[in-house]
Structures are given as structure tokens and as C-alpha cells.
Design an enzyme around this catalytic site. Structure first.
Site, PDB file in Angstrom:
ATOM      1  N   GLY A  10       0.835  -1.204   0.000  1.00 21.51           N
ATOM      2  CA  GLY A  10       0.000   0.000   0.000  1.00 21.51           C
ATOM      3  C   GLY A  10       0.863   1.245   0.000  1.00 21.51           C
ATOM      4  CG  PHE A  11       0.234   6.106   0.406  1.00 22.23           C
ATOM      5  CD1 PHE A  11       1.331   6.746  -0.163  1.00 22.23           C
ATOM      6  CD2 PHE A  11      -0.467   6.753   1.421  1.00 22.23           C
ATOM      7  CE1 PHE A  11       1.711   8.008   0.266  1.00 22.23           C
ATOM      8  CE2 PHE A  11      -0.101   8.010   1.845  1.00 22.23           C
ATOM      9  CZ  PHE A  11       1.000   8.640   1.285  1.00 22.23           C
ATOM     10  CG  ASP A  31      -0.886  -5.302  -0.079  1.00 24.69           C
ATOM     11  OD1 ASP A  31      -0.466  -4.250   0.418  1.00 24.69           O
ATOM     12  OD2 ASP A  31      -1.975  -5.383  -0.697  1.00 24.69           O
ATOM     13  N   GLY A  36      -3.619  -1.848  -2.446  1.00 23.78           N
ATOM     14  CA  GLY A  36      -2.185  -1.697  -2.737  1.00 23.78           C
ATOM     15  C   GLY A  36      -1.903  -2.153  -4.158  1.00 23.78           C
ATOM     16  CG  LEU A  76       0.988  -0.360   8.029  1.00 22.86           C
ATOM     17  CD1 LEU A  76       1.963   0.180   6.976  1.00 22.86           C
ATOM     18  CD2 LEU A  76       0.585   0.770   8.957  1.00 22.86           C
ATOM     19  CB  ALA A 117      -2.097   1.440  11.113  1.00 28.18           C
ATOM     20  CE1 TYR A 149     -10.609   2.907   8.023  1.00 25.12           C
ATOM     21  CE2 TYR A 149     -10.867   5.290   7.978  1.00 25.12           C
ATOM     22  CZ  TYR A 149     -10.064   4.177   7.919  1.00 25.12           C
ATOM     23  OH  TYR A 149      -8.718   4.332   7.749  1.00 25.12           O
ATOM     24  CE  LYS A 153      -8.013   0.339  10.678  1.00 27.78           C
ATOM     25  NZ  LYS A 153      -6.902  -0.609  10.929  1.00 27.78           N
TER      26      LYS A 153
END
Ligand code: UDP
Length: 326
Positions: A10-11, A31, A36, A76, A117, A149, A153
Site C-alpha cells: 500500500g501507500f 498484501d 495496494g 497496516l 495502525a 470505519y 478501527k
């Protein structure tokens, strides 16, 4: 050290892989390429200290093997992007809750240190700006998809803290505020790559709502540096940290800045939230982190200011065909 990065293509994950490799660590990533891309890690494929597995963290035997091989885990892998979340709420909840359950349970079996994360979304509708880690989280109604979301989280955070308290698994949680830089795609709704690509193509720059909402944009290089420092520090165990910039800008001003820096003729247009996302969509008017906690522990101080960040994103997208991200 051998680091396992879930969501490593991913980023943020790919930048973290670069940073760990640069200081001489070994990196394993997993991943599923849902958001990603192989392109993000293409430059690492021949590095003997880098290994990649294309699979979901939900595949327990595969993830177990990787957890076994590593010393620490940076988790992540998650559903990201407000647009994606509103469009695919089932996927968001399942990816975020189940994925973290699997990673924490496997890390616990082998007593491997984990960083989880999380996101500034968990502050929800709170107006207690700047947000502090021990402040209240203010969730919207469950009928509004966006909050799934934040809630998913928040559950991840509870679970990571519970593993520490109950089972002494060393876990650390980070709440990432708007993080930007090269390799971030606009495909899942993120504002800066979206504006930059619109400006470069001469298309209208789409400001949602009245544009008075503010955000603070942190550079991905500063953010991954902070993740590494937290993982290196024993006192971050059992703690939650905000990571981000405190330079606040309205989205309307951001659109103007992008237009100026790209010398674009694009028109700036205002799109109602209902049209941009879904009916009844709720945005947060201000989002600013209090970063004193991480500053105190590891001396966190973002180096890159907004202008430099925007330039790095413009440079990245200038060389790319428009079909890749739109
Ligand atoms: N936004 C916008 N135009 C876009 C995409 C996003 O005006 O094309 C706004 C969005 O409504 C929010 C801000 O920019 O107020 C930041 O959006 P992003 O999705 O990047 O992150 P968020 O802070 O919402 O997680």
C-alpha cells in the site's frame, strides 16, 4: 531485525518497507492488492532483504508462517478511503475487524511485538480540537456508512490494548491523520491526489461541501519515520499515539494552492456531500491532532511543510499516464 508489514504494497506500507530496508533491516510483506499495487513495490522485488506474499491476512496458515519468521509486526492492512468505505461497508468492517483479530492472535501465539495502525477517523464528530489520545470519541449514527470505519478501527484499538493488558502482548496503536505523498492514489477518494490529477488534466477541481472544512496533511516520509521510532521504543507499548501534521488548511484553500502550484486552468467547483458520497453524509469540520505525546517520547517533528508535500505529489503524478489513477 525482520519486520513483517501487513498491507506492505500500500501507500504507507511501501514507504515503510523502503525506510526499514534503508537502515539495514529485513522486510517481509503481505498484501492482497485490494488497494495496494505491485507497482508500489516493484523497485524492491530484487532486493535480497525483501520478500513479498500476495495474499490476505485472513489466510491464517500463510500469515502464521510470516509471523513466525519475523521479529516484529506492523499491521497496516485495512480498508482505506472514505469513498471506498461508503461504497463497500461490509468489506470495510470485515477487513478491519477480522484482519486485526487474526494478526493479533497469531502474534500473541509467538509473543511478537505489534504496531496496529488506526486512524484519526476514530475522533468522529468530536469538536474538542486539537484531538488528544485520551479524548472522547464521538460516533455518528450507525445508519451512516462512514462511521463503520471509525467503529471498526476503534474495535481494533480495544483489541490491541486488551491483548497488552490481559496477555502481555506488546502492542502499540497509532492514529494516523491525513497522510499524503507519492504513490497515494485518488481512486479511493483521498483529496490531494484527486485535486492534483484534476488540476494536471485541466478537469474541474471538486471541492466537497462548502470547502470550509479543514485538515492537516502529514508527509508519508515523516509518518513512517515516526512509526519506526515508536517500534524501537519500549515505552510505546500499551499506548496510543496521534501522528500527523498540525498545519491546518481549509479544503477550498487547498484547491487554490493545487491550482497555483500546477499552473492549471481548472475551474474549482463545489459539489454537495450528498452527491459526492451518499445522502446524509457527515463530514468533520476540523481535524487537527495534538502531537505532544509522540513528540515527548521520540521527539516527533514533521520536516515537510504543505507546499513541499504538494510539490512531491505533483512531481509524482506529472510523469504518470492519466489512465492509471482515475
Ligand atoms: N474532498 C473534496 N474533494 C475530493 C475529495 C475529498 O473536497 O475530491 C474533501 C472531503 O470531503 C474531506 C477532505 O477533502 O472534507 C479530506 O478528504 P479525504 O477523503 O482525503 O480524507 P478524510 O479527511 O475525509 O479522511
Amino acid at each position: 531485525m525482520r519486520v513483517l508489514i501487513t498491507g506492505g504494497a500500500g501507500f504507507i506500507g511501501s514507504h515503510l518497507a523502503d525506510a526499514y530496508l534503508q537502515r539495514g533491516d529485513e522486510v517481509l510483506i503481505i498484501d492482497d492488492l485490494s488497494t495496494g499495487t505491485i507497482e508500489n513495490i516493484r523497485h524492491l522485488k530484487n532486493n535480497p532483504h525483501f520478500q513479498y506474499t500476495i495474499d490476505s491476512v485472513h489466510n491464517q496458515p500463510v500469515t502464521a508462517e510470516l509471523v513466525d519468521q519475523c521479529d516484529v509486526v506492523v499491521h497496516l492492512a485495512a480498508a482505506v478511503g472514505v469513498k471506498l468505505i461508503v461504497e463497500s461497508p461490509v468489506r470495510t468492517i470485515e477487513t478491519n475487524v477480522r484482519g486485526t483479530e487474526v494478526v493479533l492472535a497469531l502474534a500473541n501465539k509467538k509473543q511478537k511485538r505489534v504496531l496496529v495502525a488506526s486512524t484519526s477517523e476514530v475522533y468522529g464528530l468530536s469538536t474538542d480540537v486539537p484531538f488528544k489520545e485520551d479524548g472522547n470519541l464521538v460516533m455518528g449514527a450507525t445508519t451512516k456508512g462512514r462511521w463503520s470505519y471509525a467503529c471498526s478501527k476503534a474495535i481494533d484499538e480495544f483489541l490491541a490494548l486488551a491483548y497488552w493488558r490481559e496477555k502481555k502482548l506488546p502492542t502499540t496503536i497509532v492514529r494516523l491523520f491525513n497522510t499524503v505523498g507519492p504513490r497515494q492514489t485518488g481512486r479511493y477518494g483521498m483529496v490531494i491526489p484527486t485535486f492534483v490529477r484534476q488540476a494536471l488534466a485541466g478537469r474541474p477541481i471538486t471541492v466537497y461541501g462548502n470547502g470550509k472544512q479543514t485538515r492537516c496533511f502529514g508527509y508519508v516520509g515523516d509518518v513512517v519515520g515516526a512509526l519506526i521510532k515508536l517500534m524501537d521504543h519500549a515505552d510505546s507499548v500499551g499506548q496510543v499515539y496521534n501522528i500527523g501534521s498540525t498545519e491546518e488548511i481549509s479544503i477550498a484553500r487547498l484547491a487554490e494552492k493545487v491550482k497555483e502550484l500546477t499552473n492549471s486552468n481548472s475551474e474549482i467547483v463545489f459539489v454537495p456531500y450528498d452527491e459526492a458520497y451518499e445522502e446524509g453524509f457527515e463530514d468533520m469540520p476540523r481535524r487537527v491532532p495534538d502531537t505532544s505525546k509522540i513528540k515527548q517520547l521520540v521527539g516527533f517533528q514533521p520536516k515537510m511543510q504543505l507546499e513541499g508535500i504538494l510539490q512531491s505529489v505533483i512531481d509524482y503524478h506529472s510523469g504518470r499516464p492519466s489512465s492509471l489513477d482515475d
